[in-house]
Enzyme design. Structure first.
Site, PDB file in Angstrom:
ATOM      1  N   HIS A 114       0.862  -1.190   0.000  1.00 27.13           N
ATOM      2  CA  HIS A 114       0.000   0.000   0.000  1.00 27.13           C
ATOM      3  C   HIS A 114       0.895   1.235   0.000  1.00 27.13           C
ATOM      4  O   HIS A 114       1.665   1.426  -0.924  1.00 27.13           O
ATOM      5  CB  HIS A 114      -0.951  -0.083   1.211  1.00 27.13           C
TER       6      HIS A 114
ATOM      7  N   HIS B 112      -2.281  -2.606  -9.514  1.00 26.38           N
ATOM      8  CA  HIS B 112      -3.260  -1.930  -8.667  1.00 26.38           C
ATOM      9  C   HIS B 112      -4.523  -2.761  -8.622  1.00 26.38           C
ATOM     10  O   HIS B 112      -4.906  -3.381  -9.606  1.00 26.38           O
ATOM     11  CB  HIS B 112      -3.588  -0.537  -9.236  1.00 26.38           C
TER      12      HIS B 112
ATOM     13  N   ASP C 148       2.747   5.252  -6.887  1.00 30.40           N
ATOM     14  CA  ASP C 148       4.009   5.175  -6.135  1.00 30.40           C
ATOM     15  C   ASP C 148       5.232   5.027  -7.016  1.00 30.40           C
ATOM     16  O   ASP C 148       6.361   5.133  -6.532  1.00 30.40           O
ATOM     17  CB  ASP C 148       3.940   3.982  -5.174  1.00 30.40           C
TER      18      ASP C 148
HETATM   19  C1  SDX Z   1      -1.392   1.983  -3.405  1.00 29.05           C
HETATM   20  O1  SDX Z   1      -6.156   0.729  -3.247  1.00 29.05           O
HETATM   21  C2  SDX Z   1      -5.629   1.833  -3.502  1.00 29.05           C
HETATM   22  O2  SDX Z   1      -6.283   2.732  -4.025  1.00 29.05           O
HETATM   23  C3  SDX Z   1      -4.189   1.996  -3.114  1.00 29.05           C
HETATM   24  C4  SDX Z   1      -3.507   3.298  -3.524  1.00 29.05           C
HETATM   25  C5  SDX Z   1      -4.110   4.496  -2.822  1.00 29.05           C
HETATM   26  O3  SDX Z   1      -3.975   5.620  -3.357  1.00 29.05           O
HETATM   27  O4  SDX Z   1      -4.627   4.331  -1.686  1.00 29.05           O
HETATM   28  O5  SDX Z   1      -3.637   3.484  -4.929  1.00 29.05           O
HETATM   29  C6  SDX Z   1      -2.031   3.302  -3.174  1.00 29.05           C
HETATM   30  O6  SDX Z   1      -1.361   1.180  -2.507  1.00 29.05           O
HETATM   31  C7  SDX Z   1      -0.876   1.656  -4.790  1.00 29.05           C
HETATM   32  C8  SDX Z   1      -0.318   0.208  -4.876  1.00 29.05           C
HETATM   33  C9  SDX Z   1       1.120   0.235  -4.317  1.00 29.05           C
HETATM   34  N1  SDX Z   1       1.640  -1.147  -4.208  1.00 29.05           N
HETATM   35  C10 SDX Z   1       2.614  -1.587  -5.011  1.00 29.05           C
HETATM   36  O7  SDX Z   1       3.084  -0.952  -5.958  1.00 29.05           O
HETATM   37  C11 SDX Z   1       3.115  -2.982  -4.622  1.00 29.05           C
HETATM   38  C12 SDX Z   1       3.238  -3.843  -5.899  1.00 29.05           C
HETATM   39  N2  SDX Z   1       1.879  -4.143  -6.395  1.00 29.05           N
HETATM   40  C13 SDX Z   1       1.233  -5.295  -5.882  1.00 29.05           C
HETATM   41  O8  SDX Z   1       1.641  -5.863  -4.712  1.00 29.05           O
HETATM   42  C14 SDX Z   1      -0.234  -5.446  -6.303  1.00 29.05           C
HETATM   43  O9  SDX Z   1      -0.321  -5.042  -7.603  1.00 29.05           O
HETATM   44  C15 SDX Z   1      -1.273  -4.743  -5.462  1.00 29.05           C
HETATM   45  C16 SDX Z   1      -1.182  -5.120  -4.043  1.00 29.05           C
HETATM   46  C17 SDX Z   1      -1.132  -3.276  -5.617  1.00 29.05           C
HETATM   47  C18 SDX Z   1      -2.652  -5.164  -6.007  1.00 29.05           C
HETATM   48  O10 SDX Z   1      -2.794  -6.507  -5.743  1.00 29.05           O
HETATM   49  P1  SDX Z   1      -4.143  -7.289  -6.144  1.00 29.05           P
HETATM   50  O11 SDX Z   1      -5.153  -6.393  -6.724  1.00 29.05           O
HETATM   51  O12 SDX Z   1      -4.546  -8.133  -4.971  1.00 29.05           O
HETATM   52  O13 SDX Z   1      -3.683  -8.158  -7.341  1.00 29.05           O
HETATM   53  P2  SDX Z   1      -2.871  -9.448  -7.205  1.00 29.05           P
HETATM   54  O14 SDX Z   1      -1.830  -9.304  -6.133  1.00 29.05           O
HETATM   55  O15 SDX Z   1      -3.814 -10.581  -7.099  1.00 29.05           O
HETATM   56  O16 SDX Z   1      -2.111  -9.469  -8.604  1.00 29.05           O
HETATM   57  C19 SDX Z   1      -2.777  -9.944  -9.748  1.00 29.05           C
HETATM   58  C20 SDX Z   1      -1.707 -10.713 -10.498  1.00 29.05           C
HETATM   59  C21 SDX Z   1      -0.995 -11.754  -9.626  1.00 29.05           C
HETATM   60  O17 SDX Z   1      -0.583 -12.803 -10.490  1.00 29.05           O
HETATM   61  P3  SDX Z   1      -1.506 -14.154 -10.519  1.00 29.05           P
HETATM   62  O18 SDX Z   1      -1.670 -14.617  -9.071  1.00 29.05           O
HETATM   63  O19 SDX Z   1      -2.814 -13.731 -11.139  1.00 29.05           O
HETATM   64  O20 SDX Z   1      -0.711 -15.123 -11.348  1.00 29.05           O
HETATM   65  O21 SDX Z   1      -0.668  -9.794 -10.935  1.00 29.05           O
HETATM   66  C22 SDX Z   1       0.571 -10.140 -10.322  1.00 29.05           C
HETATM   67  C23 SDX Z   1       0.249 -11.042  -9.127  1.00 29.05           C
HETATM   68  O22 SDX Z   1       1.329 -11.945  -8.913  1.00 29.05           O
HETATM   69  N3  SDX Z   1       1.160  -8.881  -9.881  1.00 29.05           N
HETATM   70  C24 SDX Z   1       2.437  -8.537 -10.040  1.00 29.05           C
HETATM   71  C25 SDX Z   1       2.534  -7.251  -9.500  1.00 29.05           C
HETATM   72  N4  SDX Z   1       1.343  -6.861  -9.032  1.00 29.05           N
HETATM   73  C26 SDX Z   1       0.497  -7.879  -9.251  1.00 29.05           C
HETATM   74  N5  SDX Z   1       3.503  -9.186 -10.596  1.00 29.05           N
HETATM   75  C27 SDX Z   1       4.675  -8.510 -10.593  1.00 29.05           C
HETATM   76  N6  SDX Z   1       4.854  -7.242 -10.085  1.00 29.05           N
HETATM   77  C28 SDX Z   1       3.801  -6.610  -9.545  1.00 29.05           C
HETATM   78  N7  SDX Z   1       3.969  -5.363  -9.050  1.00 29.05           N
END
Ligand code: SDX
Length: 432
Positions: free
Chosen positions: A269, A310, A368
């Site tokens: 997050h 996201h 971010d």
């Molecule tokens: C913020 O919610 C908000 O609005 C948040 C925010 C705000 O203003 O409040 O926008 C701020 O938190 C932005 C997000 C910052 N986080 C990151 O940058 C961390 C990296 N991103 C991830 O950890 C992830 O993308 C999340 C946590 C942001 C979202 O996760 P989800 O929606 O639960 O999606 P997921 O983890 O299930 O991912 C879907 C797929 C997965 O692969 P499969 O299981 O389908 O095979 O995409 C892959 C994940 O492995 N994936 C990534 C990835 N993000 C998701 N693979 C590589 N690198 C990544 N960054």
């Protein structure tokens, strides 16, 4: 905010005598919602880990369309606000639902400026933290402690108390963030200055010392204000949902915002901006990017490209576009557009956006990805990045808290799919 069903969902359950009729409500934008409230009386719960398909509340504050990459604050698009507004005006908009006229704006700015100091005794709380304490650990603690200083305004059912508390939190968060930084340096705290704007004042409290003033560059002040503005609110994200859940118990708003700060801290997050810089430093060189892209795609490797992906945006995060443009402006005006970290980030973004894995999973840069590069260029240390996110997000948190407690609400209490032991009798230790 009562709802009128626009249509009905009929749930037919195998073996059930009658189908279950569930009302469907519509909002002004976005998907309709199915009210599943009556399922409990039919012996069922809904099941939605991570709340991927769950609307937890109704709100009028912020609307996001993840497919179109749209972000509206009270109906105003984020790119227009970033270009034409400023953080304090957006705070007013989030709290009050309309843009202020000049008199309202001047009064709001005056009010915020006159609440930026913290109680002199609060300074002693910082002495209890080690110098190397993470600023978010400090901000969690001292924000919750603020409630100990405002017994005069903790009646959450009193609109005037809610308003003064919103103003105090917006005004004091930059002061607390800067104090957390000064504590880590062993430098004296700098008092806020009412002759400076919100962002100028924050940079002053961060970088000035009693021995010499810090002349705030208009470029950096504008970039700082835009960073705050772009982080101000984002619908029902994890930290805002935490604030709402804490608020639903009747907890005071300082405690609720402290809970929001704790939730924001996680690297998935708000901690992602700090994690992006850590990741880029770990990658070290453009030559290593392919190796790390492979790691990110490997389901058995926990490594993820921080700043990518996201829950809602399956297109470009509109804030990331503005942040990228701001990044170029700031680094250009500072004459550091050849920053190797920026070059690496741009190369990483280009590779990721062309890679089938990221394209198929609709992973784009989020807010971010670039913010950390701007903050680094401004001279903000990495460990302060998430504290700055918390400072920017404070108006969003308090606007959602206020929206909830100023309307009828229920305590948030989710249920579960229980898979533990069924009932069994206790066995005395001699018989185990
Ligand atoms: C913020 O919610 C908000 O609005 C948040 C925010 C705000 O203003 O409040 O926008 C701020 O938190 C932005 C997000 C910052 N986080 C990151 O940058 C961390 C990296 N991103 C991830 O950890 C992830 O993308 C999340 C946590 C942001 C979202 O996760 P989800 O929606 O639960 O999606 P997921 O983890 O299930 O991912 C879907 C797929 C997965 O692969 P499969 O299981 O389908 O095979 O995409 C892959 C994940 O492995 N994936 C990534 C990835 N993000 C998701 N693979 C590589 N690198 C990544 N960054």
């Amino acid at each position: 905010m009562a709802n009128e069903a626009k249509k009905t969902a009929t749930l037919s359950i195998e073996g059930a005598a009658e189908p279950i009729e569930l009302p469907i409500y519509g909002g002004s934008e976005g998907p309709d919602v199915i009210d599943v409230g009556k399922l409990t009386s039919q012996g069922y719960f809904t099941y939605d880990p991570g709340f991927v398909s769950t609307a937890s509340c109704e709100s009028e504050i912020t609307y996001i369309d993840g497919d179109q990459g749209i972000l509206l604050h009270r109906g105003y698009p984020i790119d227009q606000l970033a270009e034409q507004s400023n953080h304090l005006e957006l705070c007013y908009l989030l709290l009050n639902g309309h843009l202020p006229n000049k008199a309202e704006n001047d009064q709001f700015v005056h009010t915020i400026k006159n609440h930026t100091m913290v109680h002199e005794q609060l300074r002693h709380f910082f002495q209890g933290f080690r110098r190397d304490a993470h600023p978010m650990a400090i901000m969690c603690g001292v924000t919750g402690a603020l409630s100990a200083f405002y017994h005069d305004s903790l009646d959450i059912d009193n609109p005037e108390h809610r308003t003064i508390t919103a103003h105090r939190l917006i005004a004091k968060m930059p002061t607390l963030a800067a104090m957390s930084y000064k504590h880590s340096l062993g430098q004296p705290f700098m008092y806020p200055r009412n002759d400076l704007s919100y962002a100028e004042n924050f940079l002053h409290m961060m970088f000035a010392t009693p021995c010499e003033d810090y002349v705030v560059s208009p470029t950096l002040a504008r970039a700082m204000d835009r960073i705050f503005l772009l982080h101000a609110d984002h619908e029902q994200n994890a930290s805002t949902s935490t604030v709402r859940l804490a608020g639903s118990t009747g907890a005071n708003p300082f405690a609720c915002v402290a809970a929001g700060i704790a939730a924001l801290w996680g690297p998935s997050h708000g901690g992602a901006n700090e994690a992006v810089l850590t990741m880029l430093n770990e990658i070290g060189s453009v030559d290593n990017i392919d190796t790390y892209i492979k790691k990110a795609k490997d389901p058995n490797d926990p490594f993820r490209i921080m700043g990518f992906g996201h829950r809602v945006y399956k297109n470009y995060d509109p804030r990331a576009k503005v942040m990228q443009q701001t990044c170029h402006e700031v680094l250009g005006e500072l004459g550091v557009e050849d920053d190797p970290i920026l070059k690496m980030a741009q190369r990483l973004e280009q590779i990721a956006l062309e890679d089938e894995y990221f394209v198929s999973k609709r992973l784009y840069p989020n807010v971010d990805f670039y913010s950390g590069i701007i903050l680094k260029a401004i001279g903000i240390p990495v460990e302060m990045f998430t504290g700055i996110f918390a400072t920017g997000r404070t108006p969003g948190w308090i606007a959602h808290w206020n929206e909830m407690v100023s309307h009828p609400y229920k305590i948030g209490r989710p249920r579960q799919l229980y898979k533990g032991s069924t009932q069994r009798d206790y066995v005395a230790i001699e018989s185990r």
